[in-house]
Scaffold this motif. Structure first.
Motif, PDB file in Angstrom:
ATOM      1  N   GLY A 126      66.833  33.219  43.977  1.00  0.00           N
ATOM      2  CA  GLY A 126      65.374  33.262  44.017  1.00  0.00           C
ATOM      3  C   GLY A 126      64.820  34.619  44.396  1.00  0.00           C
ATOM      4  O   GLY A 126      63.600  34.778  44.530  1.00  0.00           O
ATOM      5  N   GLY A 127      65.711  35.604  44.535  1.00  0.00           N
ATOM      6  CA  GLY A 127      65.256  36.934  44.925  1.00  0.00           C
ATOM      7  C   GLY A 127      64.303  37.567  43.927  1.00  0.00           C
ATOM      8  O   GLY A 127      63.422  38.338  44.317  1.00  0.00           O
ATOM      9  N   PHE A 128      64.469  37.246  42.650  1.00  0.00           N
ATOM     10  CA  PHE A 128      63.589  37.814  41.631  1.00  0.00           C
ATOM     11  C   PHE A 128      62.152  37.365  41.868  1.00  0.00           C
ATOM     12  O   PHE A 128      61.214  38.180  41.852  1.00  0.00           O
ATOM     13  CB  PHE A 128      64.046  37.386  40.235  1.00  0.00           C
ATOM     14  N   GLU A 129      61.965  36.075  42.100  1.00  0.00           N
ATOM     15  CA  GLU A 129      60.615  35.549  42.292  1.00  0.00           C
ATOM     16  C   GLU A 129      59.986  36.063  43.586  1.00  0.00           C
ATOM     17  O   GLU A 129      58.791  36.347  43.633  1.00  0.00           O
ATOM     18  CB  GLU A 129      60.639  34.020  42.285  1.00  0.00           C
ATOM     19  N   ILE A 130      60.795  36.194  44.649  1.00  0.00           N
ATOM     20  CA  ILE A 130      60.248  36.712  45.897  1.00  0.00           C
ATOM     21  C   ILE A 130      59.845  38.177  45.740  1.00  0.00           C
ATOM     22  O   ILE A 130      58.796  38.608  46.229  1.00  0.00           O
ATOM     23  CB  ILE A 130      61.255  36.536  47.048  1.00  0.00           C
ATOM     24  N   ALA A 131      60.661  38.964  45.032  1.00  0.00           N
ATOM     25  CA  ALA A 131      60.302  40.360  44.785  1.00  0.00           C
ATOM     26  C   ALA A 131      59.025  40.452  43.950  1.00  0.00           C
ATOM     27  O   ALA A 131      58.177  41.328  44.188  1.00  0.00           O
ATOM     28  CB  ALA A 131      61.450  41.090  44.095  1.00  0.00           C
ATOM     29  N   ALA A 132      58.883  39.555  42.971  1.00  0.00           N
ATOM     30  CA  ALA A 132      57.652  39.533  42.176  1.00  0.00           C
ATOM     31  C   ALA A 132      56.457  39.146  43.034  1.00  0.00           C
ATOM     32  O   ALA A 132      55.335  39.630  42.819  1.00  0.00           O
ATOM     33  CB  ALA A 132      57.807  38.571  40.998  1.00  0.00           C
ATOM     34  N   GLN A 133      56.681  38.259  44.020  1.00  0.00           N
ATOM     35  CA  GLN A 133      55.607  37.910  44.960  1.00  0.00           C
ATOM     36  C   GLN A 133      55.222  39.119  45.809  1.00  0.00           C
ATOM     37  O   GLN A 133      54.044  39.395  46.034  1.00  0.00           O
ATOM     38  CB  GLN A 133      56.058  36.772  45.870  1.00  0.00           C
ATOM     39  N   SER A 134      56.228  39.865  46.289  1.00  0.00           N
ATOM     40  CA  SER A 134      55.965  41.060  47.083  1.00  0.00           C
ATOM     41  C   SER A 134      55.138  42.061  46.284  1.00  0.00           C
ATOM     42  O   SER A 134      54.154  42.617  46.789  1.00  0.00           O
ATOM     43  CB  SER A 134      57.298  41.685  47.517  1.00  0.00           C
ATOM     44  N   ALA A 135      55.529  42.300  45.040  1.00  0.00           N
ATOM     45  CA  ALA A 135      54.756  43.199  44.174  1.00  0.00           C
ATOM     46  C   ALA A 135      53.370  42.636  43.918  1.00  0.00           C
ATOM     47  O   ALA A 135      52.382  43.380  43.853  1.00  0.00           O
ATOM     48  CB  ALA A 135      55.499  43.431  42.866  1.00  0.00           C
ATOM     49  N   GLY A 136      53.282  41.319  43.776  1.00  0.00           N
ATOM     50  CA  GLY A 136      51.993  40.681  43.522  1.00  0.00           C
ATOM     51  C   GLY A 136      51.002  40.876  44.653  1.00  0.00           C
ATOM     52  O   GLY A 136      49.792  40.998  44.423  1.00  0.00           O
ATOM     53  N   LEU A 137      51.490  40.897  45.899  1.00  0.00           N
ATOM     54  CA  LEU A 137      50.602  41.175  47.027  1.00  0.00           C
ATOM     55  C   LEU A 137      50.004  42.572  46.908  1.00  0.00           C
ATOM     56  O   LEU A 137      48.809  42.774  47.168  1.00  0.00           O
ATOM     57  CB  LEU A 137      51.361  41.034  48.341  1.00  0.00           C
ATOM     58  N   ALA A 138      50.831  43.553  46.530  1.00  0.00           N
ATOM     59  CA  ALA A 138      50.325  44.913  46.338  1.00  0.00           C
ATOM     60  C   ALA A 138      49.331  44.960  45.183  1.00  0.00           C
ATOM     61  O   ALA A 138      48.296  45.641  45.267  1.00  0.00           O
ATOM     62  CB  ALA A 138      51.488  45.869  46.088  1.00  0.00           C
ATOM     63  N   VAL A 139      49.635  44.242  44.113  1.00  0.00           N
ATOM     64  CA  VAL A 139      48.708  44.175  42.975  1.00  0.00           C
ATOM     65  C   VAL A 139      47.363  43.609  43.425  1.00  0.00           C
ATOM     66  O   VAL A 139      46.294  44.147  43.096  1.00  0.00           O
ATOM     67  CB  VAL A 139      49.294  43.307  41.842  1.00  0.00           C
ATOM     68  N   GLY A 140      47.408  42.518  44.184  1.00  0.00           N
ATOM     69  CA  GLY A 140      46.183  41.889  44.644  1.00  0.00           C
ATOM     70  C   GLY A 140      45.362  42.812  45.536  1.00  0.00           C
ATOM     71  O   GLY A 140      44.126  42.880  45.418  1.00  0.00           O
ATOM     72  N   ALA A 141      46.038  43.528  46.418  1.00  0.00           N
ATOM     73  CA  ALA A 141      45.335  44.428  47.323  1.00  0.00           C
ATOM     74  C   ALA A 141      44.672  45.576  46.565  1.00  0.00           C
ATOM     75  O   ALA A 141      43.495  45.897  46.791  1.00  0.00           O
ATOM     76  CB  ALA A 141      46.312  44.968  48.365  1.00  0.00           C
ATOM     77  N   VAL A 142      45.415  46.214  45.667  1.00  0.00           N
ATOM     78  CA  VAL A 142      44.866  47.334  44.896  1.00  0.00           C
ATOM     79  C   VAL A 142      43.718  46.866  44.015  1.00  0.00           C
ATOM     80  O   VAL A 142      42.671  47.528  43.924  1.00  0.00           O
ATOM     81  CB  VAL A 142      45.979  48.008  44.070  1.00  0.00           C
ATOM     82  N   ASP A 143      43.890  45.724  43.369  1.00  0.00           N
ATOM     83  CA  ASP A 143      42.843  45.197  42.482  1.00  0.00           C
ATOM     84  C   ASP A 143      41.563  44.915  43.255  1.00  0.00           C
ATOM     85  O   ASP A 143      40.453  45.274  42.813  1.00  0.00           O
ATOM     86  CB  ASP A 143      43.350  43.919  41.806  1.00  0.00           C
TER      87      ASP A 143
END
Length: 368
Positions: A105-122
């Protein structure tokens, strides 16, 4: 407008899988926690818990964000890398090289981590929030498009920036990396580009040992848009603030970004086990305040901090609390319980003068 705080419980569940079992186990060797990795969830979880206890979390626009989509990831990482990452993750975990393991499940957790950065920047780029902090885990600043490294599996900040660019929210962005280790991944991704100024303050020859030279300034269209400031071991509070005043802020003023993003590692702290620097919680709060003031002058206050390293479970929470309180302009305090003793461990006046002179020489070499 409020300060955003992006976090997700799933990011605390990232693990190194069976990495510990590549080391000798048995006899008098006690098994290591967190899969044998110094990058554990506790530094981040304790930061969030401290913020809850002091009441700081309640002052913020705290939220999660969706996982970064495949389309977002593909703007930075090739299909071959993403496909192999997903395959190994689904098969129970492992590693893709450079001793950067992950569990199932590391792929999905890493995508979640990136998603938090995406959400913040957006949210900041679109004007929904004044500024924001992304408690991303796993971190991202060492990850190249096709190579993980240094606990980093996806390039969180680059993914977020390219998602914002695809929506037309930003053009010129400055990325300041004050993690104690050189931000080689972010540098590599933008080394040929003029639309992203990358600045890394790091302990000289710590990690990676072969990157981060002051002479590495970019290539082609990116020439002059990469700045490395390799700092001497033992650099403390005044040296870090001097580096911002003498190098970082002049470079930002010359570049005139639409947004400033900070790769925010707390491993330059005096109590970190993976470095030999002398920054304190006060240092990180003061650096954040300087970046907040610079963002107000240069880009309507648009400032995002994305969590990177920091490995002292006891001290990272206080460094992070000071940082986020400064970002939010909050009077809510978490007094540093080590402040008095750490003040005695700051560089002597003579050594501090040497450190500042070294920074001045590097600034002159960078034409700043």
């Amino acid at each position: 407008m409020a300060t955003g705080f992006f976090w997700d419980e799933r990011c605390f569940w990232h693990a190194g899988g069976n990495y510990a079992f590549t080391m000798p186990i048995g006899g008098l060797v006690q098994p290591l926690a967190a899969g044998g990795l110094p990058e554990s969830p506790e530094t981040k979880r304790r930061l969030k818990n401290l913020m809850d206890v002091t009441g700081l979390t309640a002052e913020l626009a705290a939220q999660s964000a969706p996982e970064a989509t495949r389309e977002m990831l593909e703007r930075v990482h090739p299909d071959s890398y993403l496909d192999e990452f997903k395959r190994v993750s689904d098969a129970g975990g492992g590693e893709l090289g450079h001793h950067t393991p992950f569990a199932q499940g590391g792929f999905e957790i890493a995508a979640q981590s990136a998603g938090l950065a995406v959400g913040a920047v957006d949210a900041v780029a679109s004007g929904q929030l004044e500024n924001a902090y992304s408690l991303s885990r796993p971190p991202g600043h060492h990850c190249l498009p096709d190579t993980p490294a240094g606990f980093c599996l996806l390039a969180n900040i680059a993914i977020a920036l390219e998602a914002a660019r695809a929506k037309g929210l930003v053009n010129k962005v400055a990325v300041l990396d004050w993690d104690v280790h050189h931000g080689n991944g972010t540098e590599g991704i933008y080394y040929d580009r003029a639309d992203t100024l990358t600045i890394s303050l790091h302990q000289e020859c710590n990690y990676p040992t072969t990157t981060g030279a002051i002479t590495d300034r970019g290539r082609g269209a990116g020439e002059g848009f990469n700045i490395n400031l390799p700092m001497h071991a033992g650099s403390g509070h005044t040296a870090y603030l001097h580096a911002l005043d003498r190098v970082v802020i002049p470079a930002l003023e010359a570049f005139q970004p639409d947004m400033i993003v900070v790769a925010c590692g707390f491993d330059a702290s005096v109590l970190d086990p993976l470095a030999q620097m002398m920054a304190t919680a006060e240092t990180f709060g003061a650096m954040t305040q300087k970046m907040k003031e610079a963002a107000r002058r240069l880009c309507d206050g648009k400032l995002v901090l994305v969590h990177e390293g920091g490995y002292s479970e006891a001290y990272v929470p206080f460094c992070g609390h000071a940082t986020i309180a400064a970002l939010a302009g909050s009077a809510t305090d978490a007094p540093d319980p080590w402040a008095e003793s750490l003040a005695l461990r700051q560089p002597s006046a003579d050594f501090d003068n040497f450190l500042r002179q070294s920074i001045d020489r590097m600034a002159a070499q960078l034409d700043l």
